[in-house]
Write an enzyme that holds these catalytic residues in place. Structure first.
Site, short mmCIF file in Angstrom:
data_model
loop_
_atom_site.label_atom_id
_atom_site.label_comp_id
_atom_site.label_asym_id
_atom_site.label_seq_id
_atom_site.Cartn_x
_atom_site.Cartn_y
_atom_site.Cartn_z
N HIS A 1 162.78 10.30 -13.90
CA HIS A 1 163.21 11.34 -14.84
C HIS A 1 164.72 11.25 -15.02
O HIS A 1 165.46 11.14 -14.03
CB HIS A 1 162.88 12.73 -14.30
N THR B 1 152.54 13.97 -11.20
CA THR B 1 151.32 14.17 -12.00
C THR B 1 150.87 12.89 -12.71
O THR B 1 149.71 12.80 -13.11
CB THR B 1 151.54 15.26 -13.07
N ASP C 1 160.54 12.78 -22.61
CA ASP C 1 159.50 13.56 -21.95
C ASP C 1 158.93 14.58 -22.94
O ASP C 1 159.68 15.22 -23.69
CB ASP C 1 160.06 14.27 -20.70
N HIS D 1 157.93 6.49 -12.23
CA HIS D 1 158.85 6.73 -13.35
C HIS D 1 160.05 7.51 -12.85
O HIS D 1 159.96 8.25 -11.86
CB HIS D 1 158.15 7.48 -14.49
N ASN E 1 159.59 11.78 -8.59
CA ASN E 1 158.60 12.52 -7.81
C ASN E 1 157.64 11.54 -7.14
O ASN E 1 157.14 10.61 -7.78
CB ASN E 1 157.83 13.49 -8.72
N CYS F 1 150.84 3.00 -18.54
CA CYS F 1 150.49 1.61 -18.86
C CYS F 1 150.15 1.47 -20.34
O CYS F 1 150.50 0.47 -20.98
CB CYS F 1 149.32 1.13 -18.00
N HIS G 1 152.70 -1.58 -13.12
CA HIS G 1 152.13 -0.35 -12.58
C HIS G 1 152.20 -0.32 -11.06
O HIS G 1 151.68 -1.21 -10.39
CB HIS G 1 150.65 -0.22 -13.00
N HIS H 1 152.11 6.51 -12.07
CA HIS H 1 152.78 5.25 -12.43
C HIS H 1 154.25 5.57 -12.26
O HIS H 1 154.77 6.46 -12.96
CB HIS H 1 152.42 4.89 -13.87
P1 AMP Z 1 155.74 13.64 -12.79
O1 AMP Z 1 155.31 15.08 -12.66
O2 AMP Z 1 156.96 13.29 -12.00
O3 AMP Z 1 154.58 12.70 -12.51
O4 AMP Z 1 156.18 13.45 -14.28
C1 AMP Z 1 155.29 13.19 -15.33
C2 AMP Z 1 156.02 13.52 -16.59
O5 AMP Z 1 155.32 12.92 -17.66
C3 AMP Z 1 156.11 15.03 -16.88
O6 AMP Z 1 157.47 15.42 -16.96
C4 AMP Z 1 155.38 15.15 -18.21
O7 AMP Z 1 155.97 16.13 -19.06
C5 AMP Z 1 155.48 13.76 -18.77
N1 AMP Z 1 154.44 13.42 -19.74
C6 AMP Z 1 153.11 13.62 -19.61
N2 AMP Z 1 152.47 13.21 -20.71
C7 AMP Z 1 153.41 12.73 -21.55
C8 AMP Z 1 153.38 12.17 -22.86
N3 AMP Z 1 152.23 12.02 -23.55
N4 AMP Z 1 154.55 11.79 -23.43
C9 AMP Z 1 155.72 11.96 -22.77
N5 AMP Z 1 155.81 12.48 -21.52
C10 AMP Z 1 154.67 12.87 -20.93
ZN ZN Z 2 150.32 2.49 -15.08
#
Ligand code: AMP
Ligand code: ZN
Length: 112
Positions: A100, A93, A29, A98, A85, A6, A45, A96
């Site tokens: 990939h 992790t 990423d 997203h 995911n 967000c 969100h 929000h």
């Molecule tokens: P997920 O595990 O599917 O929730 O993916 C979260 C993704 O966000 C992971 O691939 C992280 O590498 C990526 N991520 C976390 N922090 C950042 C950031 N500051 N800038 C870009 N990507 C990020």
């Molecule tokens: Zn969010």
């Protein structure tokens, strides 16, 4: 709400945006899992596909169509992989939703 994505969307935390429109942003990423690894982040969100309302469903449809049109920008010419995911077992992790976007190399199948 304390949500990293967000804050990227709002600009509270600056991030390089590969693409932006009314529906979503695309960023790189920070921890790439392929030669090219982008994240498509809807502006609204929500955590899970199961939480979508009708507007979110239409929005996600537009997002998939737009991603597929950004062939050069996202290096999609030789094929690509989209991953969403969902929840703990999938290793989500950032809570929000997203997408990939992985491209630029041959990929194997890694179920776990
Ligand atoms: P997920 O595990 O599917 O929730 O993916 C979260 C993704 O966000 C992971 O691939 C992280 O590498 C990526 N991520 C976390 N922090 C950042 C950031 N500051 N800038 C870009 N990507 C990020
Ligand atoms: Zn969010």
């Amino acid at each position: 709400m304390d949500c990293l994505f967000c804050k990227f969307v709002s600009g509270e935390i600056p991030v390089g945006k590969v693409y932006e429109d009314a529906d979503f942003i695309i960023i790189k990423d920070i921890n790439p899992q392929a030669k090219n690894h982008f994240l498509a982040i809807p502006k609204r969100h929500f955590k899970l596909l199961s939480e979508m309302n009708k507007d979110d469903e239409a929005c996600l449809g537009r997002i998939f169509a737009k991603i597929s049109s950004l062939q050069e920008e996202l290096c999609l010419q030789n094929g690509y992989r989209l991953v969403i995911n969902q929840g703990e077992d999938a290793g989500q992790t950032v809570f929000h939703l997203h997408i990939h976007i992985l491209s630029g190399q041959k990929m194997g199948w890694q179920p776990a």
